[in-house]
Structures are given as structure tokens and as C-alpha cells.
Design a protein around this motif. Structure first.
Motif, PDB file in Angstrom:
ATOM      1  N   LEU A   1      34.668  67.808  49.668  1.00 22.57           N
ATOM      2  CA  LEU A   1      36.038  67.646  50.147  1.00 22.57           C
ATOM      3  C   LEU A   1      36.198  66.452  51.093  1.00 22.57           C
ATOM      4  CD1 LEU A   1      37.098  71.368  50.528  1.00 22.57           C
ATOM      5  CD2 LEU A   1      38.018  69.698  48.923  1.00 22.57           C
ATOM      6  N   PRO A   2      35.256  66.193  51.995  1.00 19.14           N
ATOM      7  CA  PRO A   2      35.413  64.968  52.800  1.00 19.14           C
ATOM      8  C   PRO A   2      35.441  63.698  51.949  1.00 19.14           C
ATOM      9  CG  PRO A   2      33.859  66.460  53.841  1.00 19.14           C
ATOM     10  CD  PRO A   2      34.127  67.025  52.482  1.00 19.14           C
ATOM     11  N   SER A   3      34.650  63.666  50.851  1.00 16.10           N
ATOM     12  CA  SER A   3      34.641  62.482  49.989  1.00 16.10           C
ATOM     13  C   SER A   3      35.937  62.347  49.209  1.00 16.10           C
ATOM     14  CB  SER A   3      33.456  62.545  49.022  1.00 16.10           C
ATOM     15  OG  SER A   3      32.231  62.459  49.716  1.00 16.10           O
ATOM     16  N   VAL A   4      36.450  63.463  48.724  1.00 15.67           N
ATOM     17  CA  VAL A   4      37.709  63.371  47.982  1.00 15.67           C
ATOM     18  C   VAL A   4      38.849  63.022  48.923  1.00 15.67           C
ATOM     19  CG1 VAL A   4      38.553  65.768  48.037  1.00 15.67           C
ATOM     20  CG2 VAL A   4      38.937  64.385  46.032  1.00 15.67           C
ATOM     21  N   ARG A   5      38.723  63.459  50.169  1.00 14.99           N
ATOM     22  CA  ARG A   5      39.701  63.027  51.179  1.00 14.99           C
ATOM     23  C   ARG A   5      39.692  61.498  51.282  1.00 14.99           C
ATOM     24  NH1 ARG A   5      41.195  64.608  57.061  1.00 14.99           N
ATOM     25  NH2 ARG A   5      41.884  62.603  57.858  1.00 14.99           N
ATOM     26  N   GLY A   6      38.492  60.907  51.323  1.00 11.69           N
ATOM     27  CA  GLY A   6      38.395  59.454  51.393  1.00 11.69           C
ATOM     28  C   GLY A   6      39.018  58.779  50.181  1.00 11.69           C
ATOM     29  N   ALA A   7      38.839  59.370  48.998  1.00  8.62           N
ATOM     30  CA  ALA A   7      39.423  58.794  47.789  1.00  8.62           C
ATOM     31  C   ALA A   7      40.947  58.861  47.848  1.00  8.62           C
ATOM     32  CB  ALA A   7      38.896  59.529  46.560  1.00  8.62           C
ATOM     33  N   ILE A   8      41.487  59.977  48.318  1.00  8.23           N
ATOM     34  CA  ILE A   8      42.945  60.116  48.449  1.00  8.23           C
ATOM     35  C   ILE A   8      43.484  59.079  49.430  1.00  8.23           C
ATOM     36  CG2 ILE A   8      44.787  61.629  49.267  1.00  8.23           C
ATOM     37  CD1 ILE A   8      43.021  63.990  48.275  1.00  8.23           C
ATOM     38  N   GLU A   9      42.807  58.921  50.557  1.00 11.12           N
ATOM     39  CA  GLU A   9      43.267  57.954  51.559  1.00 11.12           C
ATOM     40  C   GLU A   9      43.203  56.530  51.020  1.00 11.12           C
ATOM     41  OE1 GLU A   9      40.688  58.977  54.774  1.00 11.12           O
ATOM     42  OE2 GLU A   9      42.121  60.375  55.667  1.00 11.12           O
ATOM     43  N   ALA A  10      42.159  56.234  50.234  1.00 12.19           N
ATOM     44  CA  ALA A  10      42.062  54.897  49.637  1.00 12.19           C
ATOM     45  C   ALA A  10      43.210  54.657  48.658  1.00 12.19           C
ATOM     46  CB  ALA A  10      40.713  54.739  48.926  1.00 12.19           C
ATOM     47  N   CYS A  11      43.552  55.678  47.874  1.00  9.11           N
ATOM     48  CA  CYS A  11      44.662  55.543  46.922  1.00  9.11           C
ATOM     49  C   CYS A  11      45.980  55.318  47.655  1.00  9.11           C
ATOM     50  CB  CYS A  11      44.749  56.790  46.042  1.00  9.11           C
ATOM     51  SG  CYS A  11      43.408  56.952  44.843  1.00  9.11           S
ATOM     52  N   ALA A  12      46.190  56.067  48.724  1.00  7.01           N
ATOM     53  CA  ALA A  12      47.433  55.919  49.489  1.00  7.01           C
ATOM     54  C   ALA A  12      47.524  54.532  50.109  1.00  7.01           C
ATOM     55  CB  ALA A  12      47.510  56.995  50.563  1.00  7.01           C
ATOM     56  N   ALA A  13      46.440  54.079  50.719  1.00  4.96           N
ATOM     57  CA  ALA A  13      46.459  52.770  51.370  1.00  4.96           C
ATOM     58  C   ALA A  13      46.662  51.645  50.371  1.00  4.96           C
ATOM     59  CB  ALA A  13      45.159  52.568  52.142  1.00  4.96           C
ATOM     60  N   ALA A  14      46.148  51.822  49.145  1.00  2.00           N
ATOM     61  CA  ALA A  14      46.245  50.770  48.136  1.00  2.00           C
ATOM     62  C   ALA A  14      47.593  50.744  47.445  1.00  2.00           C
ATOM     63  CB  ALA A  14      45.136  50.949  47.097  1.00  2.00           C
ATOM     64  N   GLY A  15      48.451  51.734  47.705  1.00  2.00           N
ATOM     65  CA  GLY A  15      49.764  51.742  47.080  1.00  2.00           C
ATOM     66  C   GLY A  15      49.777  52.278  45.670  1.00  2.00           C
ATOM     67  N   VAL A  16      48.777  53.106  45.325  1.00  2.00           N
ATOM     68  CA  VAL A  16      48.748  53.742  44.005  1.00  2.00           C
ATOM     69  C   VAL A  16      50.050  54.520  43.793  1.00  2.00           C
ATOM     70  CG1 VAL A  16      47.621  55.636  42.757  1.00  2.00           C
ATOM     71  CG2 VAL A  16      46.239  53.836  43.822  1.00  2.00           C
ATOM     72  N   ASP A  17      50.564  54.503  42.573  1.00  7.52           N
ATOM     73  CA  ASP A  17      51.852  55.141  42.301  1.00  7.52           C
ATOM     74  C   ASP A  17      51.750  56.647  42.138  1.00  7.52           C
ATOM     75  OD1 ASP A  17      53.856  52.812  41.945  1.00  7.52           O
ATOM     76  OD2 ASP A  17      52.075  52.182  40.849  1.00  7.52           O
ATOM     77  N   ALA A  18      50.575  57.167  41.827  1.00  7.11           N
ATOM     78  CA  ALA A  18      50.363  58.616  41.758  1.00  7.11           C
ATOM     79  C   ALA A  18      48.879  58.871  41.595  1.00  7.11           C
ATOM     80  CB  ALA A  18      51.141  59.249  40.605  1.00  7.11           C
ATOM     81  N   VAL A  19      48.444  60.053  42.005  1.00  7.41           N
ATOM     82  CA  VAL A  19      47.103  60.529  41.691  1.00  7.41           C
ATOM     83  C   VAL A  19      47.245  61.696  40.719  1.00  7.41           C
ATOM     84  CG1 VAL A  19      45.907  59.751  43.759  1.00  7.41           C
ATOM     85  CG2 VAL A  19      47.116  61.935  43.791  1.00  7.41           C
ATOM     86  N   ILE A  20      46.345  61.742  39.754  1.00  6.74           N
ATOM     87  CA  ILE A  20      46.334  62.798  38.747  1.00  6.74           C
ATOM     88  C   ILE A  20      45.271  63.805  39.152  1.00  6.74           C
ATOM     89  CG2 ILE A  20      46.041  63.318  36.301  1.00  6.74           C
ATOM     90  CD1 ILE A  20      46.762  60.389  35.721  1.00  6.74           C
ATOM     91  N   VAL A  21      45.668  65.062  39.360  1.00  8.23           N
ATOM     92  CA  VAL A  21      44.805  66.044  40.015  1.00  8.23           C
ATOM     93  C   VAL A  21      44.699  67.314  39.179  1.00  8.23           C
ATOM     94  CG1 VAL A  21      44.484  67.445  42.103  1.00  8.23           C
ATOM     95  CG2 VAL A  21      45.404  65.127  42.287  1.00  8.23           C
ATOM     96  N   GLN A  22      43.491  67.886  39.125  1.00  5.08           N
ATOM     97  CA  GLN A  22      43.267  69.184  38.495  1.00  5.08           C
ATOM     98  C   GLN A  22      43.110  70.294  39.519  1.00  5.08           C
ATOM     99  OE1 GLN A  22      39.487  69.669  36.478  1.00  5.08           O
ATOM    100  NE2 GLN A  22      40.057  71.634  35.596  1.00  5.08           N
ATOM    101  N   ASP A  23      42.306  70.076  40.542  1.00  5.98           N
ATOM    102  CA  ASP A  23      41.890  71.117  41.468  1.00  5.98           C
ATOM    103  C   ASP A  23      43.058  71.561  42.356  1.00  5.98           C
ATOM    104  OD1 ASP A  23      40.658  72.104  44.118  1.00  5.98           O
ATOM    105  OD2 ASP A  23      38.927  72.013  42.778  1.00  5.98           O
ATOM    106  N   LEU A  24      43.283  72.873  42.436  1.00  5.75           N
ATOM    107  CA  LEU A  24      44.396  73.389  43.235  1.00  5.75           C
ATOM    108  C   LEU A  24      44.220  73.057  44.715  1.00  5.75           C
ATOM    109  CD1 LEU A  24      44.919  76.928  41.650  1.00  5.75           C
ATOM    110  CD2 LEU A  24      45.861  74.739  40.935  1.00  5.75           C
ATOM    111  N   GLY A  25      42.996  73.109  45.193  1.00  6.86           N
ATOM    112  CA  GLY A  25      42.744  72.769  46.586  1.00  6.86           C
ATOM    113  C   GLY A  25      42.978  71.297  46.865  1.00  6.86           C
ATOM    114  N   VAL A  26      42.594  70.437  45.929  1.00  4.68           N
ATOM    115  CA  VAL A  26      42.793  69.001  46.108  1.00  4.68           C
ATOM    116  C   VAL A  26      44.282  68.664  46.111  1.00  4.68           C
ATOM    117  CG1 VAL A  26      42.357  66.719  45.095  1.00  4.68           C
ATOM    118  CG2 VAL A  26      40.532  68.423  45.171  1.00  4.68           C
TER     119      VAL A  26
END
Length: 841
Positions: A88-113
Motif C-alpha cells: 500500500l505505501p508503494s501504490v500510494r507513491g504511484a497514485i501521487e506520481a499520477c496526480a502530480a503528472a496530470g494523468v487524466d484518470a487511473v484505472i483501478v481494480q482493488d476496492l481498497g486502492v
């Protein structure tokens, strides 16, 4: 009459070349995965369902997104796998990187994520992955409640199903329209995990569906001729269905293929760009050449999948497991020509030197003949290209020797299908078309100002960004040849290698004026830079502390459910035997509802605790099955789908099943917060991960499956109807499932049971049951109080022995090793640890 809304064309990209091909091909959006997480280490990311693709380095993410945005294209990042607590700490880092980079959406499977992404970056859109198995409106609404702005529907839905969902929700819907089809519901395939420890839910699918299987009917092999690939479906090609999807208001049409090359991506993007434009009245319907270019790049045969409804006779050809391209004729035999061994092909399409061809073989490809065309003879003359309509002799080169029995005619080639597997000319034409069509974004530019003052030059993208800059020279009065729109257009239309093309030009000046050309050139360059910057924005992050990310998560404040050993049964004889052997209760999961109702009433009358198990998949209109099961007054109901998770069932304890894919505490908290009494941990957890998840306050709320044949494939396609009938669906198949027991025999000789459920969906179960007996003492010590056994084809005596063994284990009357030895000695294949084994890195 207004035109229908235009869905976006969403193309795949496994690397930069494919991404640029998607842009040039006319895609409105591109989806891609990361490697190396937020740190950009280059290691494979566990959060990407195509881990074998080259993917994109997180350190270059912002530059990639800037490139897309500059060309008017959106970028979606796939974080579409299940995640374990320690990740979870690593996926947090991936989410933050996507947000900072201006990604238009993240595609997610995991309910917790999903919850984590919403909390970390409230402005970052979330798309619910097809891995979430959303098959009805309730499932779509649950995804919305979790934060999804868009839901990518399961590929097994028909146009009627999509229409029913569209009527019931206004959430954006995305539909797959092209590429490989999984035989199993995405998010519900456990084959790779069970057999090789390579989970499809973790981006490491081993494609066991593309392997050959033999059909065993009532204990005997059934001869199916050349049909070997009984679980390998044709590829999806929904070109003809695009007008229907546009009419339904689908937001996005998606092309599969992050493991494919740029020619495939470019060709398919062009095809669906043209199909969408035609459907909204802005272009011609794509011709056969466009469609063939896409199919030639990769195809196992193609059709509309499930979009036109279920057709068990069409979906799986049985003779195909890999790329074959386009059928070009059939074999007529073999002979010799000028000392060369040549095939004789009746050409239904033109053939040319340099193309690759394949003559199909028998069972599992036995006797296939293929290679690149070195020579062609037509009526005795050597030619570079042979037209369709006649017999042509084909030489596959000196390294492709034909078997002697083929040359003698002893092995019948006549009538075998011939496919063109590669067409260098078509691939070159696709590349050239992409090169001729650089993606440009139209801009409208306006110059405004007053004499003696510095004017402003502004530009806007239709429906998008805008920017303005100040010209570094004042407007001067023009005594002759004042600046006009034509002159301004000529000066500004020097956009060169920029992603922009000039569309409209406007002037708003207070009199005849002029601007030095050099000043306009500098302003034009500054305006392009400002417009590029304006087209790209990051997303704000919420200040959430990383410390205690998982430790702070706890189950809702509710009493845990009653403890016990519960047994899922598929007939009444198993249920009676389980209860006689000391089971605390049973779940009934029958093929038909009438027998289930009678069994439930019988067992309840005898004082038994009887729960019910609805199908794992619930499509529009199938809610009546759940309502019937609840009308029986069960002691509990298994919640197996997201739609059912959204439903409230007052007075009936709900137990979340393994199909909800709970692999971390955030997901466990999420499902329990929706009124579940307990949840079943995902079968994607190995022993160490399962223990880690349950060495926590969540243990009393878990119901752990300790013995079961792993459900490998869960699929809409009915192998039983496809092989034992001529019917295309449940209305025309004659229901052979009610009269025969089927299994699939793999290459190792193991027979895996094949069962249908009440929705006529098939599940292939592993031949050897998986046992968690070795974990039971530690799980019980952690606080786990509910355990489950799942039966498939065990007779009453076998069911009694299995239940008795685990009852003694839970009571402390038998050691795990003793239980395991006893179970191994009884079944044909013994028992295995399966997904619970811990693989060393």
C-alpha cells in the motif's frame, strides 16, 4: 435532428512507439501501465495487469502525459491489480506520481486502492477496471460510491445488457470493442495463480486458456475431431456494432492490446476513429481495407464477442489458440515445381511473395505447415503476386521441407484452411498512413489591442485550454497596408513541428495598425509555449500521513458473526452428509432453483443452519434469483458480486465471498462497512499474505476457505452446450448439463471438473482440492472463528470424510499433518497447497 454524442476512441500502449502510433491513428485517449512504481527504479510494477509489456517509467510519466496533452489526447494509467497490505505505501507513491503528472484518470481494480486514490487525490478521476467484474447497474453504482467516474464493463455483456445498465445509471460506461477476449470473467480467473503462482489479478496471466484440452464426458474421452483449444475464444471485432454503442451513449470504446506493436495499435485506432466518425455522421463507414489492416496485425479469428448476445457455437472455434491473421484460401495438396516442394492453395484472396502463410493442422496444431512465401507459380508461370480465384503453387523456401507423406498425398491437406499470418505490404501501408497523419490540434487565434499599446495575442483549443501573451512591441498606425486577417494568418501559420494547426484568426484593433513581423514571430512562439503549459495540469494531493496507513484501519464496530465450520454443497446428499459429520451449517449452491428450494426446506425443517449461494455473476434482470433465494429464509447468503454488495438484505447475515477479491485491510474494511457480517479472503493470497492480513482485528470477521477444488475459470461461454449440442444459448441447447458429467483433461492427464451454475455459466475446477490444513492452528490463534469447506463432485461418503477431518482438526483432535495425509490418500489426485504455497522471490 441533433447528432449523437461521440464516444472517445481509447487505444492501448505498451511502449512509446505504440503510444505515438495511437496518437497518430486518431485515438482520443491512451491507456498504459507503469514500471518501477513512483521511484522509477525500472523494476516491474505489481500494479499493472500487463506486467509483460515494456510499460512506462514513472520518472518519465509527466513528459509522457505532456506529450499526450499537447496533441489533445488523454492519458490513463493502469493501476488495475489487486494489492497486498505491504504494498500500500508503494501504490500510494504511484497514485501521487499520477496526480502530480496530470494523468487524466487511473484505472483501478482493488476496492481498497479506490478508496486510497480518492482520499489521496480527490481531483484525480478513477475508472473502475473491467477486473472489478461490473455486470449490472448495482455494480456500477457501487463503483460510483467508491469514487469511480467511469466504469469499464465486463466484456461478457450484450448490447441489451448495456442498454439496461445505461437506463439505470448516468455513470460513464466504457466498453471493449477490439482485441483478445478472456474466456473467464476478468477478475474471476484463478487458473494461473492456482497452477503456477502467477496471478492474472496481479498482471502475470499464464494464458492457460490457450492450451489444448480434451473433453471427458461421463468418464470417457469424447472425440471432437480437430477441436483442441476448447477455452480459446475468437478475438473481438465490434466494428459493425459501433453505431449501436454510439446510440446507447457509451462514453468510450476500448481497444485491447498493450502487448501488441505500433502497427496493430495504429491500425485499430484508425479503424475505430473512422467507425465513430461515421456513426456520428462525420465521415464514411470504414472499408474492408481498414478492417483487414487491423485484423492482419493480429487476429485469432474475429467476431462481436458477446455484444450481439451469447453464441456458444461461434465464440470458440477450437482449432485456434494464437495469431492466424486472415483466411486466404484452402489447401488443395502438394507437389514439386522446379525441384522445389510446393503447396497448392486455392486462393480466396490475393497472395504475394514475402507474405507469411499457415496451413492449419489437426488436433492441437499437429501437422501445421507455415512459413514465408519465397515463390509463387500460377499456371506454370512464376509470379510476384497471384490473384484470388484460382489455384496457386506456393514455395516456402529451402528451410521448409514438406513431409514425404504430404507430398505423396497420404496425409490429407485438401480442405485445410490457409491463413495469411503476415503481410509486409499492409504493415508498411499502415506505417506510411500514420506518418502522413501527424496529430494536430486546431487552435483559434485572436490579436487585440489599441494603437500605441502592446497588443495581446490569444489562442484557444476547442473545448480545451486557452492562453494569451503580450506582444513585445506596440501597435503602430499604418498609413498603408494595415494588418488584416489574411496577413496575420500568414504570419501565424508557421507552426512547424508544434502539435497545433491554425484554424481561425481574428482581429480586434481600434484602427489601421501594424505590428513588426519579428515581434509577431516571438509572440507566436511564446503563445505556443503558453498553450502547451495550459493544456497540462496536475492534481492536488490531500495531506494524508504515510505512517500508519494500514495499522490505523480497523473493522467497523459490530459484533463478529458466530463461529463454526460451514460447507458449501452442490447437492442435497452432500449437505446431509456434511451436517451428519458435524458441520455448523451448509451453503446450497445448486444448478437449479427448484431442487435447491426443496433441499433448503428439508434441511431447515430438521433444524440445520442453511445458507444460500447465488451465482457469482449477476446480469440485468437476474436479481430475481437473489430475491428467490432470500424468500427461502436462509440463515445467511453469500455476497459474490459488487451489485449484490450494494444491496441491503435486512435480517439476513451476508458473507462476502472470495470473488470480491479482498487482499488488504483497506478492502476488508470497505466490504465490511457495507453491512457484511464476514468476508472471505481472496484466493490470490499465499499463506504468508493470508496470515498477515488476519493477524489483525479483522480475523474474527473472516471466513476462511480451508478446503476446496480451486475454481479456475469462471466463464459466460458454455463448453457443455458448445460440444454436446448445436444450440447457441440456454434456450436452444437442450440442457445437456443436466444429463452428463464433463471434465477437461489437460496435457498432464488431469481431469478438471466442469460445472454449470443456475445462470448457465461454466466453472472449471482444479482436479486436486487445495487444503489450508497446515494454516488452521495459526489462523485460529490469530482469532479466525469461521472456516469453510467447498465441495464439487464428492459423493456423500467423501463429503463426510472431508468434513469429519476438518472438524477434528478444529477441535484439536487431529494434527494438520494427519489431516493432510488422510486427504491425500483418498482422492484421485490427493490435495495440494495451490495458491497457499509461498513462492520465494
Amino acid at each position: 435532428m441533433s447528432r449523437p454524442a461521440r464516444p472517445e476512441v481509447l487505444a492501448p500502449a505498451g511502449d512509446r512507439a505504440a503510444l505515438e502510433a495511437a496518437v497518430r491513428g486518431g485515438a482520443d485517449a491512451v491507456y498504459f501501465g507503469l514500471r518501477g512504481g513512483a521511484a522509477g527504479s525500472g523494476a516491474a510494477s505489481p500494479f499493472n495487469a500487463r506486467a509483460r509489456a515494456a510499460n512506462f517509467d514513472a520518472a518519465e510519466l509527466e513528459e509522457t502525459v505532456r506529450f499526450l496533452h499537447a496533441h489533445g489526447v488523454k492519458g490513463y494509467v493502469t493501476l488495475n491489480t489487486l494489492v497486498f497490505d505491504d504494498e500500500l505505501p508503494s501504490v500510494r507513491g504511484a497514485i501521487e506520481a499520477c496526480a502530480a503528472a496530470g494523468v487524466d484518470a487511473v484505472i483501478v481494480q482493488d476496492l481498497g486502492v479506490m478508496r486510497l486514490a480518492r482520499a489521496l487525490a480527490p481531483g484525480l478521476p478513477i475508472h473502475a477496471s473491467t477486473q472489478m467484474t461490473c455486470t449490472d447497474a448495482a455494480g456500477v453504482e457501487l463503483a460510483r460510491e467508491l469514487g469511480a467516474a467511469r466504469v469499464i464493463l465486463a466484456r461478457e455483456l450484450s448490447l441489451d445488457d448495456i442498454a439496461a445498465i445505461r437506463r439505470a445509471t448516468d455513470v460513464e460506461l466504457e466498453v471493449f470493442v477490439h482485441g483478445a477476449l478472456c474466456i473467464a470473467y476478468s477478475g474471476q480467473c484463478l487458473t494461473s495463480e492456482a497452477i503456477g503462482g502467477r496471478s492474472a489479478n496481479r498482471g502475470a496471466c499464464a494464458q492457460a486458456c490457450r492450451l489444448p484440452y480434451r473433453l471427458v464426458v461421463d468418464g470417457a474421452l469424447r472425440d471432437l475431431g480437430d477441436a483442441a483449444y476448447l477455452l480459446s475464444p475468437e478475438d473481438l471485432d465490434a466494428t459493425d456494432v459501433i453505431p449501436d454503442l454510439v446510440a446507447l451513449g457509451v462514453a468510450s470504446v476500448k481497444i485491447e492490446g498493450r502487448l501488441k506493436g505500433p502497427e496493430y495499435v495504429g491500425a485499430t485506432a484508425r479503424l475505430y476513429r473512422a467507425a465513430i466518425d461515421a456513426a456520428v455522421g462525420e465521415g464514411a463507414v470504414p472499408g474492408a481495407t481498414d478492417r483487414e489492416a487491423a485484423l492482419q496485425a493480429f487476429s485469432r479469428g474475429s467476431g462481436p464477442g458477446f455484444l450481439r448476445g451469447v453464441d456458444h457455437q461461434r465464440l470458440v472455434d477450437g482449432r485456434t489458440c494464437d495469431h492466424r491473421g486472415i483466411e486466404v484460401g484452402d489447401a488443395r495438396g502438394a507437389t514439386r515445381r522446379r525441384g522445389h516442394e510446393v503447396l497448392v492453395v486455392r486462393a480466396a484472396r490475393p497472395l504475394a511473395r514475402g507474405e507469411g502463410i499457415l496451413v492449419e493442422g489437426g488436433f492441437a496444431g499437429e501437422g501445421e505447415i507455415g512459413g514465408r512465401i519465397w515463390g509463387l507459380w500460377l499456371d506454370g508461370r512464376e509470379v510476384e503476386r497471384a490473384p484470388a480465384g484460382g489455384d496457386v503453387e506456393v514455395w516456402l523456401g529451402p528451410d521448409r521441407r514438406l513431409p514425404e507423406d504430404v507430398l505423396r498425398g497420404a496425409r490429407g491437406l485438401r480442405g485445410r484452411r490457409v491463413f495469411r499470418t503476415s503481410d509486409p505490404g499492409a504493415a508498411r501501408a499502415v506505417r506510411e498512413a500514420l506518418d502522413r497523419a501527424p496529430r494536430r490540434v486546431a487552435i483559434d487565434v485572436r490579436l487585440e489591442g489599441r494603437l500605441g499599446e502592446r497588443p495581446r495575442l490569444s489562442a484557444a483549443i476547442e473545448g480545451g485550454a486557452s492562453a494569451s501573451v503580450e506582444v513585445d512591441a506596440p501597435l503602430g498606425r499604418a498609413d498603408r497596408s494595415p494588418l488584416d486577417e489574411a496577413t496575420l494568418r500568414k504570419q501565424l501559420d508557421r507552426l512547424g513541428d508544434t502539435p497545433f494547426v491554425l484554424r481561425g484568426v481574428g482581429l480586434s484593433l481600434d484602427g489601421p495598425a501594424l505590428v513588426p513581423p519579428s515581434a509577431l514571430n516571438r509572440a507566436r512562439r511564446a503563445l505556443v509555449a503558453a498553450l502547451l503549459e495550459a493544456s497540462h495540469r496536475g492534481h492536488a494531493l490531500a495531506p494524508i500521513a504515510a505512517e500508519g496507513l494500514v495499522a490505523a484501519v480497523a473493522p467497523p464496530e459490530a459484533p463478529p458473526p458466530a463461529p463454526g465450520l460451514f460447507v458449501l454443497c452442490r447437492n442435497v446428499a452432500q449437505a446431509r452428509a456434511a451436517l451428519d459429520a458435524g458441520a455448523s451449517g451448509v451453503y446450497l449452491d445448486f444448478l437449479e432453483m427448484v431442487g435447491l428450494g426443496a433441499a433448503a426446506r428439508e434441511l431447515m425443517a430438521a433444524g440445520a443452519s442453511v445458507g444460500v449461494a447465488p451465482p457469482r455473476i449477476r446480469k440485468p434482470g437476474e436479481e430475481k434469483i437473489d430475491r428467490y433465494l432470500l424468500s427461502l429464509g436462509p440463515a445467511a447468503i453469500l455476497v459474490r458480486s459488487l451489485g449484490a454488495l450494494l444491496d441491503a438484505t435486512p435480517g439476513v447475515p451476508r458473507i462476502g465471498d472470495f470473488s470480491l477479491n479482498v487482499t488488504n485491510k483497506l478492502a476488508a474494511r470497505e466490504v465490511l462497512s457495507r453491512g457484511l457480517a464476514a468476508f472471505t479472503p481472496s484466493f490470490d493470497l499465499d499463506a504468508a499474505q493470508l496470515e498477515s492480513l488476519l493477524d489483525s482485528p479483522f480475523a474474527p470477521f473472516a471466513e476462511v476457505v480451508v478446503h476446496h477444488p480451486m475454481p479456475l475459470f469462471h466463464m459466460e461461454h458454455c463448453v457443455i452446450a458448445a460440444t454436446l449440442s448445436e444450440g447457441k444459448d440456454h434456450r436452444t441447447c437442450g440442457r445437456p448439463c443436466e444429463h452428463h458429467a464433463l471434465s477437461l483433461r489437460d496435457r498432464a492427464g488431469m481431469d478438471h471438473p466442469l460445472e454449470a451454475d443456475v445462470g448457465c455459466r461454466n466453472t472449471v475446477f482444479h482436479a486436486a482440492p487445495q487444503s489450508a490444513a497446515h494454516l488452521v492452528p495459526r489462523l485460529a490463534q490469530s482469532g479466525v472463528r469461521r472456516f469453510r469447506i467447498e465441495l464439487v463432485r464428492e459423493d456423500a461418503e467423501a463429503a463426510r470424510r472431508v468434513v469429519e477431518a476438518y472438524r477434528r482438526l478444529l477441535a484439536g483432535e487431529a494434527a494438520p499433518a494427519e489431516v493432510t495425509r488422510g486427504l491425500r490418500a483418498e482422492g484421485s489426485y490427493g490435495v495440494v497447497r495451490g495458491s497457499l504455497r509461498v513462492l520465494q522471490a
